[in-house]
Motif scaffolding. Sequence first.
Motif, PDB file in Angstrom:
ATOM      1  N   VAL A 158       0.836  -1.196   0.000  1.00 10.57           N
ATOM      2  CA  VAL A 158       0.000   0.000   0.000  1.00 10.57           C
ATOM      3  C   VAL A 158       0.872   1.247   0.000  1.00 10.57           C
ATOM      4  O   VAL A 158       0.607   2.224  -0.700  1.00 10.57           O
ATOM      5  N   SER A 159       1.949   1.194   0.766  1.00  4.57           N
ATOM      6  CA  SER A 159       2.911   2.298   0.766  1.00  4.57           C
ATOM      7  C   SER A 159       4.308   1.738   0.984  1.00  4.57           C
ATOM      8  O   SER A 159       4.501   0.826   1.785  1.00  4.57           O
ATOM      9  N   SER A 160       5.240   2.248   0.238  1.00  6.29           N
ATOM     10  CA  SER A 160       6.637   1.841   0.395  1.00  6.29           C
ATOM     11  C   SER A 160       7.522   3.002   0.004  1.00  6.29           C
ATOM     12  O   SER A 160       7.134   3.850  -0.802  1.00  6.29           O
ATOM     13  N   THR A 161       8.709   3.028   0.579  1.00  4.58           N
ATOM     14  CA  THR A 161       9.656   4.101   0.287  1.00  4.58           C
ATOM     15  C   THR A 161      10.728   3.578  -0.652  1.00  4.58           C
ATOM     16  O   THR A 161      11.410   2.602  -0.344  1.00  4.58           O
ATOM     17  N   ASN A 162      10.849   4.198  -1.794  1.00  5.68           N
ATOM     18  CA  ASN A 162      11.872   3.823  -2.756  1.00  5.68           C
ATOM     19  C   ASN A 162      13.158   4.571  -2.413  1.00  5.68           C
ATOM     20  O   ASN A 162      13.209   5.796  -2.500  1.00  5.68           O
ATOM     21  N   PRO A 163      14.226   3.867  -2.018  1.00  8.28           N
ATOM     22  CA  PRO A 163      15.454   4.541  -1.600  1.00  8.28           C
ATOM     23  C   PRO A 163      16.324   5.025  -2.756  1.00  8.28           C
ATOM     24  O   PRO A 163      17.324   5.710  -2.535  1.00  8.28           O
ATOM     25  N   VAL A 164      15.964   4.657  -3.984  1.00  6.18           N
ATOM     26  CA  VAL A 164      16.754   5.075  -5.152  1.00  6.18           C
ATOM     27  C   VAL A 164      16.556   6.560  -5.382  1.00  6.18           C
ATOM     28  O   VAL A 164      15.426   7.047  -5.471  1.00  6.18           O
ATOM     29  N   ASN A 165      17.660   7.300  -5.462  1.00 10.65           N
ATOM     30  CA  ASN A 165      17.580   8.751  -5.683  1.00 10.65           C
ATOM     31  C   ASN A 165      18.711   9.202  -6.606  1.00 10.65           C
ATOM     32  O   ASN A 165      19.428   8.373  -7.173  1.00 10.65           O
TER      33      ASN A 165
END
Length: 338
Positions: free
Chosen positions: A251-258
């Motif tokens: 439902v929600s996740s944080t993508n660490p790729v920046n």
Amino acid sequence: MSQTYFDEKDVILSIKDYNYLPDTNVKAFNIAYGIDKNFLYGCGISIASILLTNDDKTLTFHVFTDFITEADNKKFSALAEQYQSRIIIYLVNCDKLKSLPSTKNWTYATYFRFIIADYFADKTDRVLYLDADIACKGNIQELIDLEFSDQQIAAVVTEGNTEWWKKRSVSLATPGLIDGYFNAGFLLINIPCWTVNNISRKAIEMLRDPAVVSKITHLDQDVLNMLLVGNALYIDKKFNTQYSINYELKVSSTNPVNDSTIFIHYIGPTKPWHQWANYSVSQSFLKAKSHSPWNNDKLLEPTNANQYRYCAKHMLHQKKFIKGIISYLFYFQKKIIN
């Protein structure tokens, strides 16, 4: 003197060297992969991604595998020629590895990194080992320039958080892991230090010890963490930014790729070369594919029950309902057959 476990004459069956490096006095930076046939596709694109984003570097790639076709060889040769690079393919005898612990997710190919480290003893001072499910999106000059102390066996990147490190320190009976536990998909190996500390031999011996095997859950990664306590150089997460494409189903996740990310490590069973991995995080892989000899190759379809299950979930998540339902039908069919 080298203290290696694997003898080159015993494990290297053949070598194909595709050398298109221009004549230069610049020392090449060595990058190595250890793969089985399931990761040849990913490995080729991983190499392409590094070459695409580091076209000013002198690079040599070493691919250790137990299976390769003539068609694969032609593509690796074409890739080396396209980017004026060098790619060496080593066909490996895996007999010494097949009796070691394995799981459905990790085959004996995970132990190729020990063959790689031993192969380079007395040949070079450092090798960057990468898993084949890694794509590059930045400049690797920092790794080329990185300096080791005499006691630092490898540069590594942490996995998980402090709570995970604490759990691993307890379960592996290695208190030092409370200060850091690393992911072994990225290892910048200080070859002389690895060799003098006899790491490959010690690791294989531990993997044959029932007392050790009863503790480990991450095979050679656990063993390497146990062996390198106090002698690993921890570097920035941008060099091994781990993300599972299956997190997209949450439902929600944080993508660490920046923007600072150098290497994206696609952990988990869904890889960017799968047809159902159509997300923005896959773009570094797909861009490299489009600039490689694999450009016209299709992304891979599911072949087993587990893959059909994930394909179905991702298709439904992407609102491709008919494909999702069909994939679920194939999943149930595979489950019944098996």
